[in-house]
Enzyme design. Structure first.
Site, short mmCIF file in Angstrom:
data_model
loop_
_atom_site.label_atom_id
_atom_site.label_comp_id
_atom_site.label_asym_id
_atom_site.label_seq_id
_atom_site.Cartn_x
_atom_site.Cartn_y
_atom_site.Cartn_z
N ALA A 232 -4.63 7.55 -4.02
CA ALA A 232 -3.25 7.12 -4.28
C ALA A 232 -3.33 5.62 -4.57
O ALA A 232 -3.26 4.79 -3.67
CB ALA A 232 -2.37 7.41 -3.07
N SER B 61 0.85 -1.19 0.00
CA SER B 61 0.00 0.00 0.00
C SER B 61 0.88 1.24 0.00
O SER B 61 2.05 1.16 -0.39
CB SER B 61 -0.94 -0.02 1.21
OG SER B 61 -1.95 0.96 1.06
N ASN B 62 0.35 2.37 0.40
CA ASN B 62 1.15 3.60 0.47
C ASN B 62 0.64 4.45 1.63
O ASN B 62 -0.34 4.09 2.29
CB ASN B 62 1.10 4.36 -0.87
CG ASN B 62 -0.31 4.73 -1.23
OD1 ASN B 62 -0.95 5.53 -0.56
ND2 ASN B 62 -0.85 4.11 -2.28
N ALA B 63 1.28 5.59 1.85
CA ALA B 63 1.02 6.39 3.06
C ALA B 63 -0.10 7.42 2.91
O ALA B 63 -0.25 8.30 3.75
CB ALA B 63 2.31 7.09 3.49
N SER B 64 -0.91 7.28 1.87
CA SER B 64 -2.00 8.25 1.69
C SER B 64 -2.94 8.24 2.89
O SER B 64 -3.38 7.18 3.33
CB SER B 64 -2.78 7.91 0.42
OG SER B 64 -3.98 8.64 0.39
#
Ligand code: C5P
Length: 208
Positions: free
Chosen positions: A88, A21-24
Site C-alpha cells: 500500500a 502513511s496508511n493502515a496496511s
C-alpha cells in the site's frame, strides 16, 4: 521462479519524527511470500514497516519510504521472473522533509504534497518478458477503476479487493484480466488466497 513481492505501507516523512502513511498490515504480501516459498520459488520481499516477521527462506529488504521501495525493487527486478505488488504505497509525499521537528506556532499548518513514483508502473515499463500482478483496493466503481489501473501499470492480472481488506485476516477478492474478464473469485484467510494466487500464476504466467 524468482518472484519480487512488495508488501506493507510506505512512510513519507514530514519532518524527522512525523510521517504520512496508511493502515496496511502487510498480511497479504507476507502471506504471498510464504506461499511462494512453500511452493518452491525464490522470493525477494520488499516491505515497509509491519509487525510481521518475514517468512523464513525469503530474501528480505526492509524499507520505509516509497523512494526506498522503488530503489530496492529496481535493483532486484533484473533477476526476477515477475512481481506481485501488494504494498500500500503512499500516493503523495511532502514536497520537502523538514530537518528536526516542526514546532507549534498557534496557527494552522498547510502541507505541500507531491506525487510519489508508481513502483508497479515503473517495473511494468521495463518488464520485457516478465509478468506483473497488481492489487487494487477500490471503494466505488471498482471493476472499471481496477481495469484502468491494470492497463496503466501494464499488468497481466490485478487482484481487486475492498477497503475491508485493510488490516483484516480474511479477504474476498476478484482476479481481473486485461480483457476485463474475471479469472477467479477467492474468499477466506489471506494465507489461502495467497496459495490460490501463486498456483494461478504458476499455471497462467510462468514462462518457458
Ligand atoms: O495505489 P493504487 O491503487 O494505484 O495501487 C495499485 C497497485 O499499484 C498495487 O499493486 C500497488 O502495490 C501498486 N502501486 C505501486 N506504486 C505506487 C502506487 C501503487 O507499486 N506508487
Amino acid at each position: 521462479m524468482r518472484i519480487l513481492i512488495t508488501a506493507g505501507p510506505t512512510r513519507e516523512y514530514i519532518d524527522d519524527v512525523r510521517y504520512l502513511s496508511n493502515a496496511s498490515s502487510g498480511q497479504m504480501g507476507y502471506a504471498l511470500a510464504a506461499a511462494a516459498v512453500s511452493a518452491g520459488h525464490q522470493v525477494v520481499l520488499v516491505s515497509g514497516p509491519t509487525l510481521l516477521s518475514p517468512p523464513i527462506g525469503c530474501e528480505f529488504h526492509g524499507i520505509e519510504t516509497t523512494a526506498e521501495m522503488l530503489a530496492a525493487c529496481q535493483s532486484a527486478w533484473p533477476d526476477c521472473d515477475g512481481v506481485i505488488a501488494a504494498a500500500a504505497v503512499c500516493d503523495y509525499r511532502p514536497a520537502q522533509r523538514i530537518q528536526g521537528k516542526i514546532g507549534k506556532t498557534g496557527n494552522g499548518l498547510t502541507l505541500d504534497l507531491i506525487e510519489t513514483p508508481d513502483i508497479l508502473a515503473t517495473l511494468g515499463a521495463t518488464r520485457g518478458t516478465r509478468w506483473n500482478v497488481g492489487f487494487a483496493l477500490e471503494a466505488q466503481d471498482a471493476h472499471a477503476r481496477a481495469i484502468k489501473k491494470l492497463q496503466r501499470k501494464q499488468c497481466d492480472a490485478i487482484v481487486l479487493n475492498s477497503p475491508s481488506a485493510i488490516g483484516a485476516a480474511n479477504n474476498s477478492v476478484e482476479l481481473l484480466l486485461p480483457n476485463g474478464e474475471t479469472a477467479a473469485n477467492w474468499s477466506g484467510p489471506k494465507s489461502e488466497i495467497a496459495k490460490a494466487l501463486i498456483a494461478w500464476i504458476e499455471a497462467n504466467l510462468k514462462k518457458g
